[in-house]
Design an enzyme around this catalytic site. Structure first.
Site, mmCIF file in Angstrom:
data_model
loop_
_atom_site.group_PDB
_atom_site.id
_atom_site.type_symbol
_atom_site.label_atom_id
_atom_site.label_comp_id
_atom_site.label_asym_id
_atom_site.label_seq_id
_atom_site.Cartn_x
_atom_site.Cartn_y
_atom_site.Cartn_z
ATOM 1 N N TYR A 111 -3.258 -5.309 6.904
ATOM 2 C CA TYR A 111 -3.921 -5.463 5.608
ATOM 3 C C TYR A 111 -3.528 -6.779 4.944
ATOM 4 O O TYR A 111 -4.396 -7.534 4.477
ATOM 5 C CB TYR A 111 -3.559 -4.284 4.710
ATOM 6 C CG TYR A 111 -4.214 -4.321 3.350
ATOM 7 C CD1 TYR A 111 -5.515 -3.885 3.173
ATOM 8 C CD2 TYR A 111 -3.516 -4.799 2.242
ATOM 9 C CE1 TYR A 111 -6.120 -3.924 1.921
ATOM 10 C CE2 TYR A 111 -4.106 -4.842 0.989
ATOM 11 C CZ TYR A 111 -5.411 -4.397 0.834
ATOM 12 O OH TYR A 111 -6.002 -4.444 -0.402
ATOM 13 N N SER B 143 -6.126 -8.849 -3.460
ATOM 14 C CA SER B 143 -4.936 -8.049 -3.698
ATOM 15 C C SER B 143 -3.754 -8.960 -3.972
ATOM 16 O O SER B 143 -3.738 -10.127 -3.532
ATOM 17 C CB SER B 143 -4.642 -7.185 -2.465
ATOM 18 O OG SER B 143 -3.383 -6.562 -2.541
#
Length: 336
Positions: free
Chosen positions: A157, A144
């Site tokens: 996260y 990501s």
């Protein structure tokens, strides 16, 4: 299971029952791979298996919590028993908590980390234990932009994705030291219209949303499939991913201030959080939820940067041709 075994081989996708993972499963099946899907939710597993079968390929769905290494090893054994040697392993499974750090319960933070980080560790271990002795295969880590730039409300996260990068870099260097032919790739994603935002655990009053611009998962899955076909160490998907990573390298303090002002409101819609479908942090949400979330009307199906990634070879060939033509013209001019 009745189809002829794929000439391409067997691919495993963790978290393949929904969201980006589901789109990756469909894309790989469409490109001729037999696909094994590892996930917790049996409804989503069954749906993913049907998708692969509809593409004419063999499929198996294995219920598995990737945070438990024993389950991942058992799942890998089951896949090879039913489908054959695993050639590609895509680590995608994740879960998260949308919450300010100090409002996040320690057990929730640890659970999100176990799935989103240790799930990748467990999947990579299971894959390499089988690939390294055969001296072939590929592991693809779904990363990501947030693996390089932390944002508010997603400490668990962001921390997990940062950890995944460091872990993967260590593994890559060890494989190089061994002279192994096994490839490990990272594909870093932008905000996507996936199921994540409908079932993530949240302490916020409003329904979570991805940071705009939002991409449809199919365009990102196509890039994953292109990396499977032509392995490369790092791929940044989408203009915001490129901008975020490069921006954090050059103006991180400015990004800190910008995200402090915009990052919390920008990750919430006007809908109440009670409209979400449930929470999947500890248990899967019943039903087959597919690949898309609730933001179809705001999501990009592609972008110039993604088009460029998917046509790298054509563009490289054109560039070489143009360079050769230019060199020829210059040489001719010099002779004259």
């Amino acid at each position: 299971m009745q189809a002829t075994p794929s000439r391409r081989g067997v691919a495993v996708v963790t978290g393949g029952s929904a969201g980006l993972g589901r789109a990756v499963v469909r894309t790989l099946a469409d490109r001729g791979w037999d696909v094994a899907v590892l996930a917790r939710g049996r409804d989503g597993l069954a749906g993913a298996v049907r998708d692969v079968a509809a593409a004419g390929r063999r499929a198996v769905g294995v219920p598995c919590d990737v945070s438990e290494h024993e389950q991942v090893e058992a799942a890998a054994d089951r896949v090879e028993e039913l489908l054959g040697p695993v050639e590609v392993w895509v680590n995608d499974a994740m879960t998260s908590v949308f919450s300010p750090f100090l409002e996040t319960a320690p057990e929730d933070f640890e659970r999100a980390t176990r799935v989103t980080y240790l799930g990748f560790v467990n999947g990579t271990r299971a894959a390499l234990r089988r690939m390294v002795p055969r001296d072939r295969g590929q592991v693809v880590q779904i990363g990501s932009a947030l693996a390089f730039r932390g944002i508010p409300l997603q400490a668990a996260y962001c921390g997990s994705k940062h950890a995944m990068v460091g872990f993967t870099e260590s593994v890559i260097t060890e494989l190089l030291h061994q002279g192994s032919s096994v490839h490990v790739s990272m594909v870093h994603m932008p905000g996507m219209n996936t199921t994540q935002f409908g079932w993530v655990r949240t302490t916020l009053p409003k329904h979570p949303q991805p940071v705009a611009p939002i991409y449809q998962p199919e365009s990102c899955a196509a890039v994953v499939a292109s990396v499977v076909d032509r392995p490369r160490r790092n791929t940044w998907v989408g203009e915001p991913t490129v901008g975020t990573i490069l921006g954090n390298r050059t103006v991180a303090p400015l990004l800190d201030r910008y995200l402090a002002k915009t990052g919390i409101s920008g990750q919430q819609t006007d809908q109440d959080a009670s409209t979400m479908v449930g929470e999947n942090l500890y248990e899967p949400v019943p039903g087959d939820h597919g690949a898309h979330g609730e933001f179809d009307d705001r999501s990009w199906r592609s972008s110039p940067q993604i088009w460029t990634l998917l046509h790298r070879r054509v563009l490289a060939g054109a560039a070489l041709g143009a360079a050769a033509l230019t060199a020829g013209l210059l040489a001719r001019g010099a002779r004259r």
